[in-house]
Design a protein around this motif. Structure first.
Motif, short mmCIF file in Angstrom:
data_model
loop_
_atom_site.label_atom_id
_atom_site.label_comp_id
_atom_site.label_asym_id
_atom_site.label_seq_id
_atom_site.Cartn_x
_atom_site.Cartn_y
_atom_site.Cartn_z
N LEU A 40 20.80 -38.46 23.71
CA LEU A 40 21.27 -38.64 25.09
C LEU A 40 20.22 -39.43 25.87
N HIS A 41 18.95 -39.10 25.65
CA HIS A 41 17.86 -40.00 26.04
C HIS A 41 17.71 -40.97 24.86
N ALA A 42 18.15 -42.17 25.07
CA ALA A 42 18.54 -43.02 23.94
C ALA A 42 17.43 -43.34 22.95
N GLY A 43 16.19 -43.25 23.38
CA GLY A 43 15.09 -43.59 22.48
C GLY A 43 14.55 -42.40 21.71
N GLU A 44 15.16 -41.22 21.88
CA GLU A 44 14.67 -40.01 21.22
C GLU A 44 15.40 -39.83 19.89
N LEU A 45 14.76 -40.27 18.82
CA LEU A 45 15.47 -40.43 17.56
C LEU A 45 15.29 -39.34 16.50
N GLY A 92 15.16 -45.52 27.72
CA GLY A 92 16.35 -44.75 27.38
C GLY A 92 16.51 -43.46 28.16
N ARG A 93 15.61 -43.21 29.09
CA ARG A 93 15.65 -41.94 29.83
C ARG A 93 16.45 -42.06 31.14
N PHE A 94 16.25 -43.17 31.82
CA PHE A 94 16.93 -43.40 33.09
C PHE A 94 17.89 -44.57 32.96
N LEU A 146 20.40 -32.66 20.97
CA LEU A 146 19.14 -32.90 20.26
C LEU A 146 18.30 -33.95 20.99
N HIS A 147 17.14 -33.52 21.44
CA HIS A 147 16.19 -34.39 22.16
C HIS A 147 14.85 -34.34 21.44
N CYS A 148 13.83 -34.95 22.07
CA CYS A 148 12.45 -34.71 21.66
C CYS A 148 11.57 -34.85 22.88
N ASP A 149 10.35 -34.39 22.75
CA ASP A 149 9.39 -34.47 23.85
C ASP A 149 8.46 -35.66 23.58
#
Ligand SMILES: [Zn+2]
Length: 351
Positions: A40-45, A92-94, A146-149
């Motif tokens: 959903l935050h597009a760069g969090e793979l 990819g966050r905003f 599913l995200h990541c920090d």
């Protein structure tokens, strides 16, 4: 498995966005259903590659007639963010068009009723994407986002209404920590997934079989084949534990032995100065009150050019920044303290 394509019309002529949705039909209408989405935050793979590793396991279960509940998978939930490159850097966050976080501003419905959703044709493209994702997920018993920090342990956000009922899920996934929250005024996807059930009678809400969680699969650089494989196994174990898939070779998860703490225990440690960060701790470290967390080099080579930051309480380092440049007031890390933070934040921890 059936694949369909969702299409989001862009905000200008000639632009549109697409993302695939993969579905498995369950054989038992009484079984729990599951919705999984990543990036959903597009760069969090990390979650994207975990789903890539999970799909052969689901296809094998399907071929063997072991899928009991419906499963919907959105491997890359944000085609708008995926296309956003700003001066060579991915953002990819905003949403660049509205400056809104892609994981905020989801409608918080009063009941799990798709007819309460906003008109899917109104609003900006990012708003319409959010409405579409909620429409795809609503009605599933299990919703995993599913995200990541930045850099971090594997951890879950879970609403207090679902804990400790979801301890089996945390154990099945093998995450290190669970952060419990009870207030969402910003409209995260997870908040939008659980809020509709909060005012329902207990026998309708069924918190004992419901799952809604934001999964933080470590750090943004942890896109790794071995981790993807073990995360896929964790997701599979969760689906088996909750009866979505039948697999008699797997035993039920044991008790969860990781860290469990309320959101209010987290110290975010705003930087007192701007500069280069030298960390003295890493995710997973246990620290005592007063321990040195980081040194900020704000006036290199000058007397007094370094400022040290110390732990305000004992606890575990959950995450830290992936970049080493920092502005004054930006958060250095997440310290999960043993007690309530003097700087406790309600709602979401970050913008
Ligand atoms: Zn994220």
């Amino acid at each position: 498995m059936q694949k369909s394509i969702e299409r989001i019309v862009g905000d200008s002529e000639g632009v549109s966005y697409e993302f695939p949705v993969l579905r498995f039909d369950g054989s038992d209408k009484a079984a729990s259903s599951a919705y999984l989405q990543a990036a959903l935050h597009a760069g969090e793979l990390p979650g994207v590659v975990a789903i890539d590793a999970l799909m052969p396991m689901l296809e094998k279960a399907e071929a063997e007639g072991r899928i009991k509940g419906n499963i919907t998978v959105v491997p890359q939930a944000n085609p708008i963010g995926r296309a956003q490159y700003h001066f060579g850097e991915h953002q990819g966050r905003f949403h660049l068009g509205t400056r809104t976080n892609f994981n905020r501003g989801f409608p918080l419905l009063a009941a799990p009723d798709p007819t309460l959703l906003p008109d899917a044709t109104s609003g900006t493209a990012d708003q319409r994407l959010k409405t579409r994702l909620l429409l795809l997920s609503i009605g599933h018993d299990i919703v995993l986002d599913l995200h990541c920090d930045d850099e971090g342990l594997a951890y879950l956000y879970v609403h207090t209404s679902l804990w400790p009922a979801m301890a089996d899920c945390a154990a099945a996934m093998g995450v290190d920590a669970v952060i419990l929250w009870d207030e969402d005024t910003d409209g995260t996807f997870e908040g939008a997934s659980i809020t509709p059930y909060l005012n329902l009678p207990a026998d309708v809400a069924r918190f004992d079989r419901r799952v809604a969680t934001t999964v933080e699969y470590r750090g943004i650089l942890d896109v790794d084949g071995a981790l993807a494989g073990s995360d896929a196994e964790g997701l599979y174990r969760l689906l088996v534990a909750r009866g979505v898939i039948l697999d008699q070779a797997l035993s039920t998860p044991g008790s969860f032995t990781g860290v469990v703490a309320p959101l209010e225990n987290i110290d975010m440690m705003p930087a007192p100065r701007a500069g280069a960060v030298l960390y003295d701790v890493k995710p997973g470290d246990r620290v005592a009150k007063g321990a040195l967390l980081a040194t900020i080099v704000h006036a290199p080579g000058e007397a007094g050019g370094r400022t040290q930051v110390f732990a305000p309480q004992a606890g575990i380092i959950l995450t830290r920044r992936s970049r080493r440049i920092i502005r004054a007031g930006e958060d250095l890390l997440k310290l999960v303290g043993d007690s309530k933070s003097a700087d406790a934040r309600s709602g979401t921890l970050e913008d």
